[in-house]
Design a protein around this motif. Structure first.
Motif, PDB file in Angstrom:
ATOM      1  N   PHE A 159       0.823  -1.210   0.000  1.00 22.76           N
ATOM      2  CA  PHE A 159       0.000   0.000   0.000  1.00 22.76           C
ATOM      3  C   PHE A 159       0.862   1.267   0.000  1.00 22.76           C
ATOM      4  O   PHE A 159       0.468   2.291   0.542  1.00 22.76           O
ATOM      5  N   LYS A 160       2.026   1.169  -0.631  1.00 17.07           N
ATOM      6  CA  LYS A 160       2.905   2.337  -0.691  1.00 17.07           C
ATOM      7  C   LYS A 160       2.561   3.269  -1.845  1.00 17.07           C
ATOM      8  O   LYS A 160       2.452   4.475  -1.660  1.00 17.07           O
ATOM      9  N   GLU A 161       2.386   2.718  -3.056  1.00 18.44           N
ATOM     10  CA  GLU A 161       2.116   3.587  -4.197  1.00 18.44           C
ATOM     11  C   GLU A 161       1.099   2.954  -5.136  1.00 18.44           C
ATOM     12  O   GLU A 161       1.217   1.793  -5.515  1.00 18.44           O
ATOM     13  N   ALA A 162       0.108   3.738  -5.520  1.00 19.58           N
ATOM     14  CA  ALA A 162      -0.833   3.352  -6.560  1.00 19.58           C
ATOM     15  C   ALA A 162      -0.615   4.261  -7.759  1.00 19.58           C
ATOM     16  O   ALA A 162      -0.501   5.476  -7.606  1.00 19.58           O
ATOM     17  N   VAL A 163      -0.536   3.670  -8.943  1.00 19.88           N
ATOM     18  CA  VAL A 163      -0.369   4.432 -10.173  1.00 19.88           C
ATOM     19  C   VAL A 163      -1.692   4.458 -10.913  1.00 19.88           C
ATOM     20  O   VAL A 163      -2.261   3.412 -11.228  1.00 19.88           O
ATOM     21  N   ILE A 164      -2.198   5.654 -11.160  1.00 21.56           N
ATOM     22  CA  ILE A 164      -3.430   5.843 -11.919  1.00 21.56           C
ATOM     23  C   ILE A 164      -3.057   6.214 -13.343  1.00 21.56           C
ATOM     24  O   ILE A 164      -2.300   7.156 -13.569  1.00 21.56           O
ATOM     25  N   THR A 165      -3.567   5.476 -14.315  1.00 23.30           N
ATOM     26  CA  THR A 165      -3.357   5.827 -15.721  1.00 23.30           C
ATOM     27  C   THR A 165      -4.660   6.385 -16.287  1.00 23.30           C
ATOM     28  O   THR A 165      -5.747   5.918 -15.933  1.00 23.30           O
ATOM     29  N   THR A 166      -4.540   7.380 -17.154  1.00 26.14           N
ATOM     30  CA  THR A 166      -5.739   7.996 -17.714  1.00 26.14           C
ATOM     31  C   THR A 166      -5.490   8.449 -19.143  1.00 26.14           C
ATOM     32  O   THR A 166      -4.390   8.880 -19.488  1.00 26.14           O
ATOM     33  N   ASP A 167      -6.526   8.345 -19.976  1.00 30.97           N
ATOM     34  CA  ASP A 167      -6.492   8.937 -21.313  1.00 30.97           C
ATOM     35  C   ASP A 167      -7.500  10.075 -21.426  1.00 30.97           C
ATOM     36  O   ASP A 167      -7.717  10.625 -22.492  1.00 30.97           O
ATOM     37  N   GLY A 168      -8.130  10.420 -20.281  1.00 38.47           N
ATOM     38  CA  GLY A 168      -9.073  11.526 -20.262  1.00 38.47           C
ATOM     39  C   GLY A 168     -10.488  11.163 -20.663  1.00 38.47           C
ATOM     40  O   GLY A 168     -11.374  12.017 -20.645  1.00 38.47           O
ATOM     41  N   SER A 169     -10.730   9.895 -20.998  1.00 31.78           N
ATOM     42  CA  SER A 169     -12.068   9.498 -21.448  1.00 31.78           C
ATOM     43  C   SER A 169     -12.997   9.280 -20.263  1.00 31.78           C
ATOM     44  O   SER A 169     -12.574   9.080 -19.122  1.00 31.78           O
ATOM     45  N   ILE A 170     -14.300   9.299 -20.537  1.00 31.49           N
ATOM     46  CA  ILE A 170     -15.302   9.052 -19.494  1.00 31.49           C
ATOM     47  C   ILE A 170     -15.118   7.659 -18.908  1.00 31.49           C
ATOM     48  O   ILE A 170     -15.193   7.461 -17.688  1.00 31.49           O
ATOM     49  N   LEU A 171     -14.882   6.685 -19.749  1.00 36.97           N
ATOM     50  CA  LEU A 171     -14.727   5.309 -19.280  1.00 36.97           C
ATOM     51  C   LEU A 171     -13.486   5.146 -18.408  1.00 36.97           C
ATOM     52  O   LEU A 171     -13.491   4.414 -17.424  1.00 36.97           O
ATOM     53  N   SER A 172     -12.420   5.832 -18.774  1.00 38.85           N
ATOM     54  CA  SER A 172     -11.215   5.812 -17.952  1.00 38.85           C
ATOM     55  C   SER A 172     -11.479   6.423 -16.587  1.00 38.85           C
ATOM     56  O   SER A 172     -11.068   5.905 -15.554  1.00 38.85           O
ATOM     57  N   VAL A 229      -4.070   1.397 -11.485  1.00 36.51           N
ATOM     58  CA  VAL A 229      -5.484   1.738 -11.630  1.00 36.51           C
ATOM     59  C   VAL A 229      -5.719   2.137 -13.075  1.00 36.51           C
ATOM     60  O   VAL A 229      -5.079   3.055 -13.592  1.00 36.51           O
ATOM     61  N   MET A 230      -6.615   1.459 -13.746  1.00 38.07           N
ATOM     62  CA  MET A 230      -6.882   1.739 -15.147  1.00 38.07           C
ATOM     63  C   MET A 230      -8.344   1.462 -15.460  1.00 38.07           C
ATOM     64  O   MET A 230      -9.043   0.787 -14.708  1.00 38.07           O
TER      65      MET A 230
END
Length: 288
Positions: free
Chosen positions: A165-178, A255-256
């Motif tokens: 539980f040290k680091e979570a990486v969130i990836t995003t393309d800016g879409s609603i589904l993302s 997180v994706m």
């Protein structure tokens, strides 16, 4: 009196179990989350009795043997389910977490879909072997589940690193589904469990990548969650920078979402799993 859950809104976690190493990895992760959030963990075994007992054409005179063979295979399946319970129960007692074990018979995909609507989070291996009594190779349950569920999921690789539980990486393309996955990551309270949040967006247009991470950063700030913004210019592929970051920093979670365009849609037909989970040792949080 409502029990406080340590900033988490997760009340129950469902862990469908088969006899593979993916299930053991899933059990370890689900136990970590249960311990951290105080959510009740539900283990689940499914004996695919219809597949075992279905009638098939047999040579004349072989019906008696076929019935005995089915009985033997069915017993093997129930014995395997008993072994899963023993493993689950032992782990739950060692970790001192609230737990319950569910035994089901039927089609694995149908039973999981029916059961998971009662729970807040599904933890499942990226490969599934629920037809363990009739076939040794991977089954298609995982693929069907990812296409059918609207519950948040933790998808677990075989060699998952311990969840610190040290680091979570969130990836995003800016879409609603993302953004749906990001929203559920926050609303479940899981985002509050990690010491560090990094938001990554990679694009051939660096301005777009910067805009993507800024939008997520502002959303997180509304929940008093701080993050590190990491826009990346990637002219060729959107995923190599993410994989590179994981190899260098070994984060606890990716997180994706179901991206609106590009390669991530492939995840829900299976190919994305091997492309990403074959290269990182961290689980994936996603929601449709």
């Amino acid at each position: 009196m409502i029990e406080k859950r340590g900033s988490s809104m997760i009340g129950s976690i469902l862990l469908p179990m088969d006899s593979s190493s993916y299930t053991q990895a899933g059990l370890n992760l689900a136990s970590d989350i249960s311990s951290k959030t105080k959510a009740k963990l539900f283990g689940m075994s499914i004996v695919d009795e219809p597949a075992i007992t279905e009638t098939k054409a047999k040579p004349l005179g072989s019906a008696g043997f076929s019935d005995r063979a089915k009985e033997s295979v069915l017993k093997e399946a129930f014995d395997a389910a008993d072994a899963l319970f023993q493993t689950f129960d032992k782990t739950a007692k060692e970790r001192r977490i609230q737990s319950e074990f569910i035994r089901k018979t039927g089609n694995p995909t149908e039973e999981i879909i029916h059961e998971m609507v009662k729970h807040d989070l599904l933890v499942i291996g990226s490969k599934t072997y629920f037809k363990y009594a009739t076939q040794r190779e991977e089954c298609d349950t995982f693929s069907h589940i990812t296409k059918s569920t609207h519950r948040p999921m933790m998808i677990v690789p075989e060699d998952v690193s311990p969840n610190s539980f040290k680091e979570a990486v969130i990836t995003t393309d800016g879409s609603i589904l993302s953004n749906k996955s990001i929203q559920m990551f926050v609303l479940t309270g899981l985002a509050n469990q990690y010491e560090k949040i990094t938001v990554i967006s990679s694009s051939s247009n660096i301005d777009q990548a910067q805009s993507n991470v800024k939008t997520v950063s502002e959303y997180l700030s509304h929940h008093n969650i701080k993050c590190i913004e990491k826009p990346i210019h990637a002219p060729d592929t959107t995923w190599e920078p993410v994989i590179g970051y994981f190899k260098e920093h070994n984060p606890s979670l990716l997180v994706m979402g179901v991206y609106g365009t590009g390669g991530v849609k492939e995840f829900f037909v299976g190919s994305f799993t091997s492309a990403i989970l074959g290269k990182i040792n961290s689980p994936i949080f996603t929601s449709r």
